[in-house]
Scaffold this motif. Structure first.
Motif, PDB file in Angstrom:
ATOM      1  N   LYS A  87       0.497  -1.308  -0.014  1.00 21.52           N
ATOM      2  CA  LYS A  87       0.079  -0.081  -0.200  1.00 21.52           C
ATOM      3  C   LYS A  87       1.001   0.867   0.405  1.00 21.52           C
ATOM      4  N   VAL A  88       0.368   2.304  -1.035  1.00 24.58           N
ATOM      5  CA  VAL A  88       1.646   3.367  -0.876  1.00 24.58           C
ATOM      6  C   VAL A  88       1.145   4.462   0.207  1.00 24.58           C
ATOM      7  N   ARG A  89       1.723   5.155   0.952  1.00 33.19           N
ATOM      8  CA  ARG A  89       0.832   5.809   1.665  1.00 33.19           C
ATOM      9  C   ARG A  89       0.323   7.225   0.969  1.00 33.19           C
ATOM     10  N   PRO A  90      -0.705   8.090   1.525  1.00 35.12           N
ATOM     11  CA  PRO A  90      -1.253   8.837   0.299  1.00 35.12           C
ATOM     12  C   PRO A  90      -0.241  10.127   0.606  1.00 35.12           C
ATOM     13  N   HIS A  91       0.034  10.782  -0.562  1.00 36.49           N
ATOM     14  CA  HIS A  91       1.162  12.029  -0.983  1.00 36.49           C
ATOM     15  C   HIS A  91       0.571  13.291  -1.727  1.00 36.49           C
ATOM     16  N   THR A  92       0.905  13.798  -1.576  1.00 37.54           N
ATOM     17  CA  THR A  92       1.087  15.436  -2.615  1.00 37.54           C
ATOM     18  C   THR A  92       1.698  15.367  -4.110  1.00 37.54           C
ATOM     19  N   GLU A  93       2.850  15.466  -2.941  1.00 39.77           N
ATOM     20  CA  GLU A  93       4.397  15.718  -4.020  1.00 39.77           C
ATOM     21  C   GLU A  93       4.962  14.056  -3.954  1.00 39.77           C
ATOM     22  N   PRO A  94       4.972  13.071  -5.449  1.00 39.86           N
ATOM     23  CA  PRO A  94       5.601  11.803  -4.781  1.00 39.86           C
ATOM     24  C   PRO A  94       7.332  12.463  -3.951  1.00 39.86           C
ATOM     25  N   PRO A  95       7.422  11.102  -2.621  1.00 44.72           N
ATOM     26  CA  PRO A  95       8.575  11.247  -2.205  1.00 44.72           C
ATOM     27  C   PRO A  95      10.135  10.620  -3.191  1.00 44.72           C
ATOM     28  N   PRO A  96      10.916  10.816  -2.558  1.00 49.33           N
ATOM     29  CA  PRO A  96      12.459  10.829  -4.051  1.00 49.33           C
ATOM     30  C   PRO A  96      12.680   8.932  -3.648  1.00 49.33           C
ATOM     31  N   ALA A  97      12.199   8.215  -2.942  1.00 50.73           N
ATOM     32  CA  ALA A  97      11.521   7.044  -2.552  1.00 50.73           C
ATOM     33  C   ALA A  97      11.176   5.843  -3.261  1.00 50.73           C
ATOM     34  N   LEU A  98       9.492   6.672  -3.837  1.00 53.02           N
ATOM     35  CA  LEU A  98       8.221   6.113  -4.340  1.00 53.02           C
ATOM     36  C   LEU A  98       9.149   6.627  -6.103  1.00 53.02           C
ATOM     37  N   LEU A  99      10.014   7.769  -6.000  1.00 50.00           N
ATOM     38  CA  LEU A  99      10.230   7.774  -7.758  1.00 50.00           C
ATOM     39  C   LEU A  99      11.026   7.098  -7.770  1.00 50.00           C
ATOM     40  N   SER A 100      11.653   6.536  -7.090  1.00 48.99           N
ATOM     41  CA  SER A 100      13.183   5.182  -7.611  1.00 48.99           C
ATOM     42  C   SER A 100      12.254   4.234  -8.059  1.00 48.99           C
ATOM     43  N   MET A 101      10.584   3.741  -7.649  1.00 46.62           N
ATOM     44  CA  MET A 101      10.504   2.863  -7.301  1.00 46.62           C
ATOM     45  C   MET A 101       9.842   2.929  -8.850  1.00 46.62           C
ATOM     46  N   LEU A 102       9.779   3.719  -9.242  1.00 51.14           N
ATOM     47  CA  LEU A 102       9.331   3.029 -10.965  1.00 51.14           C
ATOM     48  C   LEU A 102      10.553   2.799 -12.194  1.00 51.14           C
ATOM     49  N   LYS A 103      11.856   3.114 -11.589  1.00 50.51           N
ATOM     50  CA  LYS A 103      12.169   2.326 -12.440  1.00 50.51           C
ATOM     51  C   LYS A 103      13.162   0.811 -11.719  1.00 50.51           C
ATOM     52  N   LEU A 104      12.928   1.186 -10.047  1.00 48.99           N
ATOM     53  CA  LEU A 104      13.701  -0.160 -10.234  1.00 48.99           C
ATOM     54  C   LEU A 104      12.869  -1.597  -9.804  1.00 48.99           C
ATOM     55  N   CYS A 105      11.919  -0.954 -10.003  1.00 46.39           N
ATOM     56  CA  CYS A 105      10.972  -1.928  -9.296  1.00 46.39           C
ATOM     57  C   CYS A 105      11.018  -3.371 -11.294  1.00 46.39           C
ATOM     58  N   PRO A 106      11.125  -4.292 -10.304  1.00 42.92           N
ATOM     59  CA  PRO A 106      11.824  -4.956 -11.502  1.00 42.92           C
ATOM     60  C   PRO A 106       9.927  -5.934 -12.860  1.00 42.92           C
ATOM     61  N   ALA A 107       9.159  -4.872 -12.099  1.00 44.66           N
ATOM     62  CA  ALA A 107       7.522  -6.478 -12.610  1.00 44.66           C
ATOM     63  C   ALA A 107       6.975  -4.841 -13.137  1.00 44.66           C
ATOM     64  N   ARG A 108       7.287  -3.895 -12.679  1.00 42.55           N
ATOM     65  CA  ARG A 108       6.936  -2.418 -13.035  1.00 42.55           C
ATOM     66  C   ARG A 108       5.460  -2.317 -12.890  1.00 42.55           C
ATOM     67  N   CYS A 109       5.183  -2.518 -11.347  1.00 42.15           N
ATOM     68  CA  CYS A 109       4.128  -2.392 -10.371  1.00 42.15           C
ATOM     69  C   CYS A 109       3.655  -1.017 -10.381  1.00 42.15           C
ATOM     70  N   TYR A 110       5.264  -0.231 -10.289  1.00 40.08           N
ATOM     71  CA  TYR A 110       4.742   1.344 -10.003  1.00 40.08           C
ATOM     72  C   TYR A 110       4.753   2.406 -11.182  1.00 40.08           C
TER      73      TYR A 110
END
Length: 97
Positions: free
Chosen positions: A27-50
């Motif tokens: 579950k992703v914590r609600p946010h108004t602006e994506p924090p750096p860790a979440l933005l990194s998941m856009l590229k790091l998740c091998p299954a591209r779930c983000y």
């Protein structure tokens, strides 16, 4: 001689995922602006779930998650996600180990 290499995507295609409806294990914590860790998941998740939605927020789709733990290591310590193991019988079913 034919190329004997196999792409990871080709192997992942054979995996299956049993969805536990209404009970996502990430579950992703609600946010108004994506924090750096979440933005990194856009590229790091091998299954591209983000993915980024239209509002510029990071969303996760757990269908297809390979439960590798990358997001758990990157985004859970900062509190950006809540990660739990899927209930027994649900989650990824690896076809080729």
């Amino acid at each position: 001689m034919a190329d004997a290499s196999v792409r990871v995507e080709d192997k992942l295609f054979y995996n299956r995922y049993l969805v536990d409806s209404g009970r996502a294990h990430i579950k992703v914590r609600p946010h108004t602006e994506p924090p750096p860790a979440l933005l990194s998941m856009l590229k790091l998740c091998p299954a591209r779930c983000y993915e980024l939605n239209e509002a510029g927020q990071v969303e996760v789709t757990v269908d297809g998650c390979v439960e590798c733990g990358t997001c758990r290591v990157i985004a859970e310590p900062s509190g950006d996600i809540e990660w739990t193991y899927p209930r027994g019988g649900f989650g990824v079913l690896f076809k080729f180990g």
